[in-house]
Design a protein around this motif. Structure first.
Motif, PDB file in Angstrom:
ATOM      1  N   GLU A 148      -2.509  -0.471  -9.655  1.00 10.99           N
ATOM      2  CA  GLU A 148      -2.656   0.052 -10.806  1.00 10.99           C
ATOM      3  C   GLU A 148      -4.332  -0.104 -11.573  1.00 10.99           C
TER       4      GLU A 148
ATOM      5  N   ILE B 283      -7.328   6.833 -13.915  1.00 14.72           N
ATOM      6  CA  ILE B 283      -7.041   7.779 -14.737  1.00 14.72           C
ATOM      7  C   ILE B 283      -6.742   7.700 -15.878  1.00 14.72           C
ATOM      8  N   ARG B 284      -6.264   6.634 -16.552  1.00 15.73           N
ATOM      9  CA  ARG B 284      -6.460   6.251 -18.298  1.00 15.73           C
ATOM     10  C   ARG B 284      -7.630   6.662 -19.440  1.00 15.73           C
TER      11      ARG B 284
ATOM     12  N   MET C 111      -4.593   3.882 -12.052  1.00 19.84           N
ATOM     13  CA  MET C 111      -3.713   4.397 -13.256  1.00 19.84           C
ATOM     14  C   MET C 111      -4.870   3.793 -13.903  1.00 19.84           C
ATOM     15  N   GLU C 112      -5.378   2.573 -14.301  1.00 21.37           N
ATOM     16  CA  GLU C 112      -6.860   2.537 -14.906  1.00 21.37           C
ATOM     17  C   GLU C 112      -7.475   3.730 -15.120  1.00 21.37           C
TER      18      GLU C 112
ATOM     19  N   TYR D 115      -7.607   2.387  -3.488  1.00 22.76           N
ATOM     20  CA  TYR D 115      -6.172   2.860  -5.102  1.00 22.76           C
ATOM     21  C   TYR D 115      -4.969   2.370  -3.863  1.00 22.76           C
TER      22      TYR D 115
END
Length: 145
Positions: A112, A118-119, A115-116, A107
Motif C-alpha cells: 500500500e 506511485i500515485r 502504491m501511494e 515496499y
C-alpha cells in the motif's frame, strides 16, 4: 512553470544526489553477490547454503542416510527454505544499511505504501505535464503558430 522555477533547481546538488544513488546501487550489487544464506536442520543431518544463484552447498551427515527418502527430502526442502530466508534477511539488512529510510525493500512488505508513492509520482508527473503543455501553448500563441 516559469523560468524562475527552473532557475531554482540546483543542478550540482541534483547531480551529486544521482551520483550518490548510483554508488549506492553499485555497492548493493557487489555486496549481494557475496551473500550466502545458511541453515541446518534441528538434528544436524542436513546443512544448506543458498546464494542469489540458488543452492550453493548441500551437506548430508552420513546418519542422514538412515532416514527414509521422504524424511530426508522433507529435511532438505525445509533447510533450503530456511537458508533462503536467511539470505533474504541478509539482503534486507544490507539494503537497510545502504539506503536507510529510503530502503526499497520496505515496499515488499508494504504494498500500500508503494502504491501511494506511485500515485504521488503520477500526480506530480501529471502536474508537470500540464505545466509544460500550458507553457508550450503560451509560446505557440506568442509566435502565432
Amino acid at each position: 512553470m516559469s523560468d524562475g522555477e527552473y532557475g531554482s533547481i540546483d543542478l550540482e546538488k541534483l547531480m551529486k544526489g544521482a551520483t550518490a544513488q548510483m554508488a549506492s546501487m553499485q555497492r548493493v550489487q557487489e555486496s549481494m553477490a557475496s551473500l550466502i544464506g545458511r541453515a541446518e536442520d534441528r538434528d544436524g543431518l542436513v546443512t544448506v547454503e543458498f546464494s542469489a544463484a540458488g543452492l550453493h552447498e548441500l551437506k548430508l551427515n552420513p546418519k542422514a542416510m538412515r532416514l527414509s527418502s521422504g524424511e530426508l527430502a522433507e529435511k532438505i526442502k525445509t533447510a533450503i527454505g530456511d537458508a533462503s530466508q536467511d539470505l533474504q534477511r541478509q539482503a534486507s539488512e544490507l539494503m537497510a544499511d545502504v539506503y536507510g529510510d529510503d530502503n526499497p525493500m520496505n515496499y515488499v512488505n508494504n504494498p500500500e505504501a508503494a502504491m501511494e508513492n506511485i500515485r504521488m509520482a503520477q500526480s506530480s508527473f501529471d502536474r508537470t505535464f500540464d505545466d509544460v503543455i500550458g507553457e508550450l501553448d503560451r509560446i505557440s500563441r506568442r509566435l502565432d503558430l
